[in-house]
Design a protein around this motif. Structure first.
Motif, PDB file in Angstrom:
ATOM      1  N   SER A  12       0.519  -0.992   0.176  1.00 16.90           N
ATOM      2  CA  SER A  12      -0.307   0.409  -0.347  1.00 16.90           C
ATOM      3  C   SER A  12       1.366   1.395  -0.081  1.00 16.90           C
ATOM      4  CB  SER A  12      -0.956  -0.036   1.639  1.00 16.90           C
ATOM      5  OG  SER A  12      -0.074  -0.519   2.767  1.00 16.90           O
ATOM      6  N   THR A  58       3.657   7.362   1.777  1.00 15.80           N
ATOM      7  CA  THR A  58       4.869   8.070   2.019  1.00 15.80           C
ATOM      8  C   THR A  58       3.602   9.076   2.927  1.00 15.80           C
ATOM      9  OG1 THR A  58       5.869   7.844  -0.164  1.00 15.80           O
ATOM     10  CG2 THR A  58       5.465   9.993   0.621  1.00 15.80           C
ATOM     11  N   THR A  82       9.439  11.010   3.166  1.00 11.93           N
ATOM     12  CA  THR A  82       8.507   9.170   2.787  1.00 11.93           C
ATOM     13  C   THR A  82      10.451   8.914   3.485  1.00 11.93           C
ATOM     14  OG1 THR A  82       8.056   7.748   1.144  1.00 11.93           O
ATOM     15  CG2 THR A  82      10.071   9.115   0.523  1.00 11.93           C
ATOM     16  N   GLU A 140      15.887   4.909  -0.129  1.00  9.17           N
ATOM     17  CA  GLU A 140      15.112   5.835  -1.359  1.00  9.17           C
ATOM     18  C   GLU A 140      16.377   5.546  -2.316  1.00  9.17           C
ATOM     19  OE1 GLU A 140      12.227   7.380  -1.768  1.00  9.17           O
ATOM     20  OE2 GLU A 140      12.675   7.748   0.790  1.00  9.17           O
ATOM     21  N   PRO A 146       0.723  10.748  -1.155  1.00 13.14           N
ATOM     22  CA  PRO A 146       2.013   8.944  -1.608  1.00 13.14           C
ATOM     23  C   PRO A 146       1.433   8.861  -2.822  1.00 13.14           C
ATOM     24  CG  PRO A 146       0.140   8.902   0.766  1.00 13.14           C
ATOM     25  CD  PRO A 146       0.070  10.252  -0.159  1.00 13.14           C
ATOM     26  N   GLY A 177       4.068   7.536  -4.904  1.00  6.66           N
ATOM     27  CA  GLY A 177       5.355   6.519  -5.869  1.00  6.66           C
ATOM     28  C   GLY A 177       4.333   6.942  -7.282  1.00  6.66           C
ATOM     29  N   ILE A 214       1.656   9.592  -7.759  1.00  9.93           N
ATOM     30  CA  ILE A 214       1.691  10.696  -7.124  1.00  9.93           C
ATOM     31  C   ILE A 214       1.675  11.934  -8.458  1.00  9.93           C
ATOM     32  CG2 ILE A 214       2.737  12.949  -5.608  1.00  9.93           C
ATOM     33  CD1 ILE A 214       4.735  10.522  -4.326  1.00  9.93           C
TER      34      ILE A 214
HETATM   35  O1  DON Z   1      10.457  10.018  -3.836  1.00  9.35           O
HETATM   36  C1  DON Z   1       9.961   8.912  -4.378  1.00  9.35           C
HETATM   37  O2  DON Z   1       9.034   9.002  -5.817  1.00  9.35           O
HETATM   38  C2  DON Z   1       9.005   7.435  -3.500  1.00  9.35           C
HETATM   39  N1  DON Z   1       9.826   6.860  -3.086  1.00  9.35           N
HETATM   40  C3  DON Z   1       8.092   7.879  -2.671  1.00  9.35           C
HETATM   41  C4  DON Z   1       7.380   6.673  -2.348  1.00  9.35           C
HETATM   42  C5  DON Z   1       5.507   6.865  -1.885  1.00  9.35           C
HETATM   43  O3  DON Z   1       5.475   7.419  -2.326  1.00  9.35           O
HETATM   44  C6  DON Z   1       5.660   5.334  -1.357  1.00  9.35           C
HETATM   45  N2  DON Z   1       4.255   5.160  -1.637  1.00  9.35           N
HETATM   46  N3  DON Z   1       4.118   4.224  -2.716  1.00  9.35           N
END
Ligand code: DON
Length: 548
Positions: free
Chosen positions: A355, A358, A376, A397, A449, A451, A454
Motif C-alpha cells: 500500500s 509516504t 517518505t 530510497e 503519497p 510513488g 503521485i
Molecule cells: O520519492 C518517491 O517518488 C517515492 N520514494 C515515493 C514513495 C511513495 O510514495 C510510497 N508509496 N507508495
C-alpha cells in the motif's frame, strides 16, 4: 484485548481560519495546537513532521527525506529539498551482479538500500528561516508521544503485522516492532526515538548528524554491511530550490523542482491539457480519459529520459516546460487511437501489492501562509532496517535511482543516465507538494503519497475541481486512473470506468490493469467565502483534517 483508539477523524472539514490535513489524527491535532499557540504554517508543518515520525512509523521519517513548498501570505514562495542522497561510497552498478543483472531486493531491503537521511536537516533549515516559535515547542509534543506511547490504530496494527518477518530478518528479535501480533489499541512506546528527538531538540542538526544518533546509524551500518559514513551524515545539507511556477488559465501552480520530477511533470501535464476543452468532455468520459492518459504517457517518457538531480545532470527544465516543446509533444496525439509506448521492458509492476506509504501534510495558517510537504521512507518501513539506538527506520530510497537503464524500479518506473547512481547524488522522486493560486490569491494546497502515481493523482484532483466543477471532497475521493508510459497500460482503481467506456478505450488500443487504490491525497481549498476546506482521503482510514 485492548480497545481500538477512538480518535476523532475528520475527512472533510470546513473552518474559518486555519487548517491542517495529515495522515494521522494525533499529528493533525498537534499541528492545529501549534497554530492555536501562535505558530505559523511552517511551525505547524515542522511539528507535524516530528509527530508523524512517532505516530506513523511506516512512513514517518527521521530516517528518510522529503520536499516542502511554501507560499507566504504576501505571495512569496520557497521550496526546500531534503531528499536523501546516495552515500559517497555508492556506485553506479552497486546493485548489479558480475553479469550485469540486477540483484533482487538489494535496492529495496536492507542496509544498502538506504540513502543518507535528509529530514532533520530540512526541518531545521526551514524552521531557522521561517519559524516563529521555539524549536522546543514544536518538537516537545512528539517527544511526549514517543516517551509515553500512544494507542495504535487498526491500519497501523495491520501494517506492523504484515512486516513482522522482514523486521525479524533485518533486526533480530530485540527490535521493539517484532512481536507476535499487534492489535489496534495497543500502546506503542518508543523510548529510543524519544531520546533521539530530545537530542534534536537540544542540539538541532547535530542532534541527528553527529554524536549518539550518528553513532547509532554507523553501528547499524557496520552490522549490516551498509555504506553510510560519518562524513556522509555530517556533509548532508538540505537545499533551497526555486519553486516551479506556471500559469494554468486563471490559476498559478507552484510546485517542486528536481530532485523531484513532480513539479516538472505536473506542469507539463497542465500545459498540455490546457488547449483542450476538457470540461466539455465530461469526467471519466472516453475522450477525457484518452486525452489524459496520452498526456501522462508522454510526460512519463520525458521523466525517464530527462529528469534527475540537477546538481549532477543538466535537466532542460525550461525546454521541457515550454509551450512550443509541449505543443510538439502532442503533435502525434490522435483522438482515435492510443500511441504505443515502444516497449523496451514489460515493467514488472508491483504497485498495489504494497500500500501507499509516504506522508503528505497540507497546512494553512491564520495569516494565509501555506505549506505543502511530502516526506517518505519510500516503502512501508523503508529498508526495514531499524536503527537500534536511534529508534527509527532507515529509508530504502536508493531504489528510486535507475539501478540499471531500462529496468523498472518497484513502481515500474524506468530511467537512464539522468537518474543513474552517483556518490552524493539525490535519487529522482515523484513527490509533488503543490500550492495553487487563483487570481493571485491562495486557492489550493495539495499532495500525496503513491510513488509514481503521485503526480497523476495531484493532476487529476486539480482538474476535477478546476474543470469538472467538483467540490474538493468529491475531487479527492472519486476514482483515479494512471498512465506512466511503461508499462503501456492504464492503471485504474476498481470501478473507475463503466464497461462501455472501457470497451471504447480498448478499441482505441488502451490496455488496463486494476489496483486497489491510487494515491492518498491530502488537500486544502480556500473557498470563495474565505473559509478553508480540508480533505483527507478516504483511501487511508487515518487521514485527518483539523482546524478552527
Ligand atoms: O520519492 C518517491 O517518488 C517515492 N520514494 C515515493 C514513495 C511513495 O510514495 C510510497 N508509496 N507508495
Amino acid at each position: 484485548m485492548p480497545e481500538a483508539p477512538n480518535y476523532l477523524i475528520q475527512k472533510n472539514l470546513v473552518e474559518d481560519s486555519v487548517m491542517v490535513v495529515s495522515p494521522h489524527p494525533l499529528a493533525s491535532e498537534i499541528g492545529r495546537d501549534i497554530l492555536r499557540a501562535g505558530g505559523n504554517a511552517i511551525d505547524a508543518a515542522v511539528a507535524v513532521q516530528y509527530a508523524i515520525a512517532v505516530v506513523y512509523p511506516r512512513a514517518g521519517n527521521l530516517g528518510g527525506g522529503g520536499f516542502m513548498v511554501i507560499r507566504q501570505a504576501n505571495g512569496e514562495n520557497a521550496a526546500i529539498d531534503y531528499r536523501e542522497k546516495a552515500p559517497s561510497k555508492a556506485s553506479r552498478d552497486m546493485y548489479l551482479d558480475s553479469l550485469g543483472n540486477v540483484i533482487p531486493d538489494l535496492s529495496t531491503e536492507g542496509h544498502l538500500a538506504a540513502g543518507v537521511p535528509g529530514t532533520v536537516s530540512g526541518l531545521i533549515a526551514v524552521h531557522e528561516k521561517y519559524g516563529k516559535l521555539d524549536l522546543r515547542q514544536l518538537i516537545e509534543p512528539a517527544i511526549k508521544l514517543a516517551a509515553e506511547g500512544f494507542s495504535i490504530t487498526e491500519t497501523e496494527a495491520s501494517r506492523l503485522n504484515r512486516f513482522q518477518e522482514a523486521f525479524q530478518k533485518y533486526n533480530g528479535p530485540d527490535c521493539p516492532f517484532v512481536k507476535g501480533n499487534w492489535q489496534a489499541g495497543e500502546v506503542l512506546k518508543q523510548t529510543k526515538l524519544a531520546q533521539t528527538l530530545e537530542r534534536i531538540r537540544d542540539q538541532g542538526k547535530a542532534g541527528f548528524y553527529a554524536g549518539p544518533t550518528a553513532e547509532a546509524i554507523l553501528t547499524e551500518m557496520q552490522q549490516g554491511n551498509g555504506i553510510i559514513s560519518l562524513e556522509d551524515l555530517q556533509g548532508y545539507e538540505a537545499r533551497w530550490r526555486t519553486p516551479l511556477v506556471r500559469p494554468y488559465k486563471d490559476y498559478q501552480v507552484i510546485s517542486m523542482p528536481p530532485s523531484s520530477s513532480g513539479g516538472v511533470a505536473l506542469l507539463q501535464m497542465l500545459e498540455m491539457i490546457e488547449p483542450y476543452p476538457i470540461s466539455t468532455y465530461g469526467f471519466h468520459s472516453v475522450e477525457a480519459v484518452h486525452l489524459m492518459a496520452e498526456i501522462e504517457r508522454r510526460v512519463y517518457a520525458d521523466r525517464a529520459e530527462h529528469l534527475g538531480d540537477t546538481d549532477f545532470f543538466d535537466v532542460p527544465i525550461d525546454t521541457l516546460l515550454s509551450k512550443n516543446y509541449l505543443t510538439n509533444r502532442m503533435a502525434d496525439f490522435s483522438p482515435d487511437s492510443a500511441t504505443v509506448s515502444a516497449s523496451i521492458h514489460a515493467g514488472n509492476f508491483t504497485i498495489g501489492l504494497e500500500s501507499f506509504e509516504t506522508t503528505h501534510t497540507s497546512v494553512v495558517d491564520l495569516e494565509g501562509n501555506a505549506v505543502s510537504v511530502t516526506t517518505t521512507l519510500n516503502s512501508n518501513f523503508g529498508s526495514k532496517v531499524w536503527v537500534d539506538e536511534g529508534g527509527f527506520f532507515l529509508n530504502n530510497e536508493m531504489d528510486d535511482f535507475s539501478v540499471k537503464p531500462g529496468v523498472p524500479n518497484q513502481f515500474g518506473l524506468v530511467g537512464a543516465e539522468a537518474n543513474a547512481i552517483a556518490p552524493n547524488k539525490r535519487m529522482l522522486s515523484s513527490m509533488t507538494p503543490t500550492i495553487i493560486e487563483k487570481n493571485g490569491d491562495l486557492f489550493m494546497v495539495l499532495g500525496s503519497p503513491g510513488g509514481s502515481t503521485i503526480i497523476t493523482a495531484v493532476f487529476q484532483v486539480f482538474i476535477n475541481v478546476a474543470e469538472f466543477g467538483m467540490s474538493l471532497d468529491q475531487a479527492v475521493n472519486v476514482k483515479r486512473f494512471h498512465h506512466q508510459w511503461l508499462p503501456d497500460q492504464i492503471l485504474m482503481e476498481e470501478g473507475t470506468l463503466d464497461t462501455a467506456t472501457q470497451e471504447a478505450l480498448a478499441a482505441k488500443g488502451h490496455q488496463f490493469h486494476e489496483v486497489g487504490a491510487i494515491a492518498v491525497v491530502k488537500a486544502i481549498q480556500k473557498l470563495p467565502d474565505g473559509r478553508l476546506q480540508g480533505v483527507g482521503d478516504a483511501r487511508n482510514a487515518d487521514d485527518d483534517a483539523k482546524g478552527f
